[in-house]
Design an enzyme around this catalytic site. Structure first.
Site, PDB file in Angstrom:
ATOM      1  N   TYR A 276    -101.952  34.557 -64.237  1.00 29.94           N
ATOM      2  CA  TYR A 276    -102.763  33.415 -63.813  1.00 29.94           C
ATOM      3  C   TYR A 276    -104.233  33.581 -64.192  1.00 29.94           C
ATOM      4  O   TYR A 276    -105.112  33.447 -63.361  1.00 29.94           O
ATOM      5  CB  TYR A 276    -102.635  33.201 -62.292  1.00 29.94           C
ATOM      6  CG  TYR A 276    -101.221  32.914 -61.892  1.00 29.94           C
ATOM      7  CD1 TYR A 276    -100.678  31.656 -62.085  1.00 29.94           C
ATOM      8  CD2 TYR A 276    -100.410  33.913 -61.366  1.00 29.94           C
ATOM      9  CE1 TYR A 276     -99.364  31.391 -61.748  1.00 29.94           C
ATOM     10  CE2 TYR A 276     -99.090  33.653 -61.033  1.00 29.94           C
ATOM     11  CZ  TYR A 276     -98.584  32.392 -61.227  1.00 29.94           C
ATOM     12  OH  TYR A 276     -97.289  32.127 -60.899  1.00 29.94           O
ATOM     13  N   TYR A 404     -92.908  29.336 -52.769  1.00 24.19           N
ATOM     14  CA  TYR A 404     -93.067  29.954 -54.095  1.00 24.19           C
ATOM     15  C   TYR A 404     -91.747  30.620 -54.448  1.00 24.19           C
ATOM     16  O   TYR A 404     -91.210  31.401 -53.667  1.00 24.19           O
ATOM     17  CB  TYR A 404     -94.200  30.983 -54.111  1.00 24.19           C
ATOM     18  CG  TYR A 404     -94.272  31.679 -55.450  1.00 24.19           C
ATOM     19  CD1 TYR A 404     -94.858  31.038 -56.541  1.00 24.19           C
ATOM     20  CD2 TYR A 404     -93.699  32.933 -55.644  1.00 24.19           C
ATOM     21  CE1 TYR A 404     -94.872  31.637 -57.791  1.00 24.19           C
ATOM     22  CE2 TYR A 404     -93.714  33.544 -56.888  1.00 24.19           C
ATOM     23  CZ  TYR A 404     -94.293  32.888 -57.959  1.00 24.19           C
ATOM     24  OH  TYR A 404     -94.308  33.470 -59.197  1.00 24.19           O
ATOM     25  N   ASP A 505     -84.540  32.651 -50.336  1.00 23.17           N
ATOM     26  CA  ASP A 505     -85.246  33.479 -51.314  1.00 23.17           C
ATOM     27  C   ASP A 505     -85.960  34.589 -50.547  1.00 23.17           C
ATOM     28  O   ASP A 505     -87.009  34.372 -49.958  1.00 23.17           O
ATOM     29  CB  ASP A 505     -86.230  32.601 -52.097  1.00 23.17           C
ATOM     30  CG  ASP A 505     -87.042  33.403 -53.106  1.00 23.17           C
ATOM     31  OD1 ASP A 505     -86.928  34.648 -53.105  1.00 23.17           O
ATOM     32  OD2 ASP A 505     -87.792  32.779 -53.882  1.00 23.17           O
ATOM     33  N   LYS A 534     -88.274  42.337 -56.035  1.00 27.79           N
ATOM     34  CA  LYS A 534     -89.486  43.064 -55.651  1.00 27.79           C
ATOM     35  C   LYS A 534     -89.217  44.468 -55.083  1.00 27.79           C
ATOM     36  O   LYS A 534     -89.018  45.381 -55.856  1.00 27.79           O
ATOM     37  CB  LYS A 534     -90.332  42.191 -54.735  1.00 27.79           C
ATOM     38  CG  LYS A 534     -90.890  40.994 -55.527  1.00 27.79           C
ATOM     39  CD  LYS A 534     -92.123  40.371 -54.926  1.00 27.79           C
ATOM     40  CE  LYS A 534     -92.825  39.496 -55.947  1.00 27.79           C
ATOM     41  NZ  LYS A 534     -92.856  38.077 -55.621  1.00 27.79           N
TER      42      LYS A 534
HETATM   43  C1  LIG Z   1     -92.300  37.112 -56.531  1.00 30.84           C
HETATM   44  C2  LIG Z   1     -91.357  36.108 -56.067  1.00 30.84           C
HETATM   45  C3  LIG Z   1     -90.455  35.502 -56.952  1.00 30.84           C
HETATM   46  C4  LIG Z   1     -90.452  35.754 -58.426  1.00 30.84           C
HETATM   47  O1  LIG Z   1     -90.119  37.087 -58.740  1.00 30.84           O
HETATM   48  P1  LIG Z   1     -90.535  37.681 -60.163  1.00 30.84           P
HETATM   49  O2  LIG Z   1     -89.906  39.024 -60.183  1.00 30.84           O
HETATM   50  O3  LIG Z   1     -92.019  37.677 -60.196  1.00 30.84           O
HETATM   51  O4  LIG Z   1     -89.978  36.783 -61.206  1.00 30.84           O
HETATM   52  C5  LIG Z   1     -89.578  34.584 -56.424  1.00 30.84           C
HETATM   53  N1  LIG Z   1     -89.575  34.292 -55.101  1.00 30.84           N
HETATM   54  C6  LIG Z   1     -90.427  34.867 -54.240  1.00 30.84           C
HETATM   55  C7  LIG Z   1     -90.351  34.520 -52.786  1.00 30.84           C
HETATM   56  C8  LIG Z   1     -91.370  35.785 -54.686  1.00 30.84           C
HETATM   57  O5  LIG Z   1     -92.225  36.335 -53.830  1.00 30.84           O
END
Ligand SMILES: *Cc1c(COP(=O)(O)O)cnc(C)c1O
Length: 692
Positions: A276, A404, A505, A534
């Site tokens: 970004y 997000y 997510d 992550k």
């Molecule tokens: C970071 C994140 C993603 C994307 O993961 P990347 O490994 O950066 O592609 C998707 N959803 C959430 C909630 C995130 O925090």
């Protein structure tokens, strides 16, 4: 720090001879022996024999810790009822060097490179903590090629820079070397010794680690009465001259290091995109040299306390031994193999470990290569599931504002439309449906009205919606917002009333961050599909998973040819990469075996206490803490570059964005470091640095 770590393939092979020679050859050199065993009692004092030898030769040397028993440091310490840590020893060496920064320090280890200092740490850890160039002394005798290779291998695996080797004959050629027994005293001895030279020279050439000196037996440097034989000393210095030259060269390169870093930064500015950020007017970046535990070391020598876990990932901090080893071991066996038509133990083992941990019923697992891809897969699963049931119009998603889900196109299309800049990409992104951000705070009584908007939208749009996607309980990058778990529970019920799937997510929230292993546990639910990423690998590797219930998998799998044919249409090249699987397995095991819940609760208490002063300060809109996440939300967007610079000056790594200054430190962070992170945030707010 200017210096060198002198280590050896074994004990009694010539480290101290190297120290003696180099202490005389290197101007102003100071030899430091962090731990000296086998000391001799002289009245009140324990005389350190290695140090005394250097001093008798005319050099400068000091021992930091002396013990009488002639044994490994860990045993000598145990016998003395004392304990030393690598961090403590490294700090002592640094403090000693800080007193005379111009003098190179020659740190002499004890014994070979893996000699233990305590139950958990060895000389190798000390070398890593000091991060000095390493000089490896190899005892020239039968068996030394094996020892040299093992030593170089161990040093390489720690990322240490070996500046060269010295081959030293520690006894006369016709005398039985204590290390090799009778067999070596033979006509072949001379041939073995000279082959050692040639073999090590060739090995060194291949590895870029020069054999700097081949020192023959020169006679005893010190007589029984302690006096130094001047002729031997003279010959020793002559033999070590190339080593001193090499060190001088290494230090000249080190002196140029700041220039090299400046060149790196210039190149980075001209050619590399950062997240970004503008390619033409980028914000400043800081050059990192290494990381360990919860610390980030910059090239300019500053060490920062990490407050970010590198964006939720590094739950165990950096350089965790079990994770590094898992990665290295797997790399030695099999780094990658296609997952089409093949499978392997790491993929199966990780799934075996994960499935019992995730909410019950999520029995099917898809390996994706990043979080965003895991979300793409989840979206495809949901749509394919609906198609398989003949509901071909259900190709859209409903998602709360402020979410997000990643940066790829499908994931972006379900991110917050404003933060995710949907207007910029209009035409490119599929238009989905948005519902109000879950208004009900995590720490406030639940108000069912917060789901009303979603209820209405679902009722009217049900025939278009395949799934609802949300971040359970904590909206991360979209605003660090903590909302009521009941919302998640009610949303699931609502979805199921209309045969809509719920995608959770948990890429940010998974693996303990919120105080539960998975945030869905706050709501006591099993979503239909769940994404993890992550912290899955403890920040070691990229990699993610998408989990689904049997119902979803079977729905997709049993589809007729007209309804998709039963194949899930996704298959990344690096699917189930064994390095990722092995590291993730080690990370998950390490986490589950650790007292992570206590740690998160402790961090939560410290964040609550430490950030509380911000509550009533001007410019602050809200302060909130959940698990190991602490957030100060400001009224105005913060000036990122200047605030970042202030944080770095204060010795912490905190990366604010928008109207958010937030902390999510590694779970292994010491209490004092959490307190420092909070104190620095409070100070930034108090001094008005959050306003541009
Ligand atoms: C970071 C994140 C993603 C994307 O993961 P990347 O490994 O950066 O592609 C998707 N959803 C959430 C909630 C995130 O925090």
């Amino acid at each position: 720090m200017k210096g060198c770590f002198i280590t050896a393939t074994d004990t009694e092979v010539g480290k101290t001879l190297a120290s003696c020679a180099l202490s005389l050859l290197v101007p102003d050199a100071l030899v430091i022996k962090p731990v000296q065993t086998g000391c001799i009692r002289e009245g009140e004092r324990l005389a350190a024999p290695d140090v005394d030898m250097v001093v008798r030769c005319g050099g400068r040397a000091e021992a930091l810790h002396c013990y009488a028993p002639p044994c490994s440091p860990h045993l000598a310490l145990e016998l003395a009822g004392e304990a030393l840590t690598v961090a403590g020893l490294a700090a002592e060496v640094r403090a000693r060097q800080a007193g005379e920064p111009a003098s190179p320090v020659l740190v002499e280890g004890a014994g070979g490179i893996c000699v233990p200092i305590n139950e958990h740490e060895s000389m190798l850890d000390l070398m890593q903590a000091l991060d000095l160039p390493v000089l490896l002394v190899v005892g020239n005798r039968l068996g030394c090629l094996n020892q040299a290779r093992l030593s170089l291998e161990a040093l390489r695996l720690r990322g240490l820079a070996v500046c060269g080797m010295v081959l030293n004959r520690a006894c006369p050629e016709d005398v039985c070397d204590p290390g090799c027994g009778e067999a070596a005293v033979s006509a072949d001895e001379a041939r073995i010794l000279s082959d050692n030279v040639q073999s090590l020279t060739r090995l060194g050439e291949r590895l870029g680690i020069p054999l700097l000196a081949d020192v023959p037996w020169l006679g005893r440097l010190q007589a029984a009465d302690g006096s130094v034989n001047a002729a031997v000393k003279h010959r020793l210095c002559a033999a070590f001259a190339p080593v001193a030259e090499r060190l001088a060269q290494v230090w000249r390169e080190q002196d140029r290091e700041q220039d090299v870093v400046a060149e790196d930064l210039a190149f980075d500015r001209d050619h590399l995109w950062h997240p970004y950020t503008s390619a033409t007017k980028p914000l400043p970046v800081y050059a990192v040299q290494r990381t360990h535990a919860n610390r980030i070391c910059l090239h300019d020598g500053r060490e920062l306390i990490d407050g970010m876990s590198s964006w939720w990932c590094a739950v165990h901090g950096y350089g965790r031994e079990s994770l590094v080893q898992a990665l290295q071991t797997q790399a030695g066996r099999m780094s990658h193999v296609m997952f089409g038509g093949l499978t392997h133990r790491p993929a199966v083992a990780l799934a075996r470990e994960l499935l019992p941990l995730v909410p019950g019923g999520l029995n099917r697992l898809f390996y994706a290569d990043s979080g965003s891809v895991a979300v793409e897969v989840a979206l495809k699963m949901a749509v394919q599931y609906q198609i398989s049931l003949g509901r071909t119009k259900r190709r859209h998603f409903l998602t709360p504002m402020g979410g997000y889900h990643g940066d790829t196109q499908g994931a972006m299309s379900v991110c917050d439309p404003v933060n995710g800049m949907h207007t910029l990409f209009s035409g490119l992104l599929t238009r989905h449906y948005f519902t109000e951000r879950p208004a009900c705070r995590f720490d406030a009584p639940y108000d069912p009205a917060c789901l009303e908007d979603a209820r209405q939208k679902i009722a009217s749009l049900r025939d278009e919606i395949a799934a609802v996607i949300l971040e359970p309980v904590v909206q991360g990058a979209g605003g660090m917002w903590f909302y009521h778990p009941q919302y998640v529970q009610d949303m699931l019920t609502l979805c199921h009333e209309h045969d809509i799937l719920l995608i959770a997510d948990e890429i940010a929230t998974g693996f303990g961050r919120t105080g539960k292993l998975f945030a869905c546990e706050w709501a006591g639910i099993t979503p239909d599909i769940m994404c993890l990423g992550k912290a899955l690998t403890g920040g070691m590797m990229t990699g993610a998973v998408t989990l689904a219930t049997d119902r979803v998998a079977e729905g997709i799998g049993n589809a007729t040819p007209e309804c998709g044919g039963g194949l899930l249409m996704h298959g990344p090249t690096f699917m189930a990469n064994p390095l990722f699987c092995a590291t993730a397995l080690a990370s998950v095991r390490e986490l589950v075996a650790s007292p992570w819940q206590e740690r998160v609760q402790r961090i939560e208490a410290l964040l609550n206490e430490g950030l509380a002063p911000c509550r009533n300060m001007p410019g602050v809109a809200d302060v909130r803490v959940l698990g190991a996440i602490g957030v100060v939300e400001t009224v105005q967007p913060v000036p990122i570059a200047s605030l970042q610079a202030f944080f770095v000056e204060q010795g912490v790594w905190i990366r604010p964005f928008g109207r958010l200054v937030y902390l999510m430190p590694p779970l292994v962070s010491p209490d004092a470091d959490i307190a420092t992170l909070c104190a620095v945030v409070c100070r930034a707010v108090r001094e008005g640095l959050i306003e541009s």
